[in-house]
Design an enzyme around this catalytic site. Structure first.
Site, PDB file in Angstrom:
ATOM      1  N   CYS A 183       0.824  -1.212   0.000  1.00  0.00           N
ATOM      2  CA  CYS A 183       0.000   0.000   0.000  1.00  0.00           C
ATOM      3  C   CYS A 183       0.864   1.272   0.000  1.00  0.00           C
ATOM      4  O   CYS A 183       1.571   1.524  -0.965  1.00  0.00           O
ATOM      5  CB  CYS A 183      -0.984  -0.020   1.160  1.00  0.00           C
ATOM      6  SG  CYS A 183      -2.368   1.131   0.910  1.00  0.00           S
TER       7      CYS A 183
ATOM      8  N   HIS B 279      -4.319  -4.508   0.085  1.00  0.00           N
ATOM      9  CA  HIS B 279      -4.086  -5.150   1.384  1.00  0.00           C
ATOM     10  C   HIS B 279      -4.599  -6.586   1.388  1.00  0.00           C
ATOM     11  O   HIS B 279      -5.581  -6.910   2.071  1.00  0.00           O
ATOM     12  CB  HIS B 279      -4.783  -4.366   2.496  1.00  0.00           C
ATOM     13  CG  HIS B 279      -4.133  -3.071   2.858  1.00  0.00           C
ATOM     14  ND1 HIS B 279      -2.991  -2.997   3.618  1.00  0.00           N
ATOM     15  CD2 HIS B 279      -4.471  -1.803   2.543  1.00  0.00           C
ATOM     16  CE1 HIS B 279      -2.655  -1.733   3.790  1.00  0.00           C
ATOM     17  NE2 HIS B 279      -3.519  -0.988   3.139  1.00  0.00           N
TER      18      HIS B 279
ATOM     19  N   GLU C  71      -3.397  -8.844   2.955  1.00  0.00           N
ATOM     20  CA  GLU C  71      -3.195  -9.377   4.311  1.00  0.00           C
ATOM     21  C   GLU C  71      -4.346  -9.054   5.262  1.00  0.00           C
ATOM     22  O   GLU C  71      -4.404  -9.583   6.378  1.00  0.00           O
ATOM     23  CB  GLU C  71      -1.879  -8.835   4.886  1.00  0.00           C
ATOM     24  CG  GLU C  71      -1.941  -7.431   5.462  1.00  0.00           C
ATOM     25  CD  GLU C  71      -1.903  -6.320   4.427  1.00  0.00           C
ATOM     26  OE1 GLU C  71      -1.901  -5.134   4.824  1.00  0.00           O
ATOM     27  OE2 GLU C  71      -1.887  -6.634   3.217  1.00  0.00           O
TER      28      GLU C  71
END
Length: 314
Positions: free
Chosen positions: A142, A234, A236
């Site tokens: 990001c 993102h 994750e």
């Protein structure tokens, strides 16, 4: 195989409940295995949440991984205790003499600032320059991806008309690239940011390759020497992360839209479904295998584990 983190780290309990194989230093030392040494520069404010998210993904491969967390010396973190940083984190000055197999630079909620106005920009530039010959492969996430594109390749960011927040569809430009091996032709990923980067400038840059893009713009970019991997979203994120961010922004009184393609029937009372989990695991597995493990030199004297101090050393 397991990830190796300190016994006292709060993330450990969460990961063990999820049946993620976690190992401590004592047990790791009994195994005749060359572990990978991964450095994580955690720039996110809620560091403990980010720790769990990344460790969950790094602990789901056949490789044994030693983790070292890094925080900025030139920035005071307000959302994590000094005790936590002292116990489980290092600073750049204490690790810069070492070599690492891989490194992750996370995002940070500071997109409204020009890079030069970020109070730790000079330190981050030094770390990114150091990584060129001290780390085999670096994954930037990001804002970390935007910072890398700007510092290494001169590609700046630009503000979006409104926050890009939601779950977006992406496609793969080249299925033969090892980083996206096993990805579906169409897959989904979370985004949460106020800025973006130019697709045209990425495509025109002689040192970069656009691997994946979608409704939210460029998503995965890689340097042609495969040294730097930039991920603008993102993967994750937990299932509820966007919901937590949305509620937080509403409480701040921000003029914010509901995350797109996230809540079933656009009803905030319904539980979102995780449609990106498999690809998040695949991305980190491919990175560790093809760009870290397969590429890193087997030189134990250069690949020294930077141990996090145990509590009684303070």
């Amino acid at each position: 195989m397991p990830i190796n983190i300190p016994k006292q780290m709060p993330a450990r309990e969460v990961l063990e409940k999820e049946k993620i194989f976690v190992m401590d230093e004592e047990r790791a030392s009994t195994q005749d295995i060359r572990p990978l040494n991964i450095l994580i520069l955690n720039l996110m404010p809620e560091k403990e949440k980010t720790e769990v998210q990344l460790l969950r993904l790094l602990g789901n491969t056949p490789l044994q991984v030693n983790i070292t967390f890094l925080h900025m010396e030139t920035h005071h973190s307000k959302n994590v205790s000094k005790w936590h940083l002292e116990q489980f984190y290092k600073t750049f000055s204490s690790v810069k003499k070492y070599y690492f197999d891989g490194m992750i630079i996370t995002g940070a909620p500071i997109e409204h600032l020009p890079f030069e106005k970020v109070n730790y920009w000079d330190e981050l530039k030094e770390i990114m320059d150091w990584s060129k010959d001290h780390v085999t492969s670096v994954m930037h996430i990001c804002w970390g991806a935007q910072a890398a594109l700007y510092h290494h390749y001169g590609i700046g960011k630009f503000e979006l008309p409104s926050k890009c927040s939601g779950i977006y569809k992406h496609t793969i430009a080249d299925q033969t690239v090892k980083l996206v091996r096993g990805f579906d032709e169409v897959y989904f990923a979370p985004h949460s940011r106020y800025t973006s980067v130019s697709r045209e400038k990425i495509m025109e840059h002689p040192e970069l390759k656009l691997l994946s893009e979608g409704e939210a713009g460029p998503f995965m970019i890689m340097s042609k020497d495969e040294k730097h991997i930039m991920v603008t979203g993102h993967l994750e994120y937990d299932t509820d992360t966007l919901a937590i961010e949305y509620e937080r922004d509403l409480k701040k009184g921000l003029d914010i839209q509901m995350p797109e393609n996230y809540f079933p029937n656009n009803d905030v009372n319904e539980q979102p479904l995780n449609t990106w989990r498999s690809h998040s695991h695949l991305l980190f597995s491919n990175w560790l295998n093809y760009y870290v493990y397969q590429e890193t030199p087997y030189e134990q004297d250069r690949k020294v584990k930077v141990d996090v101090p145990v509590p009684n050393e303070f």
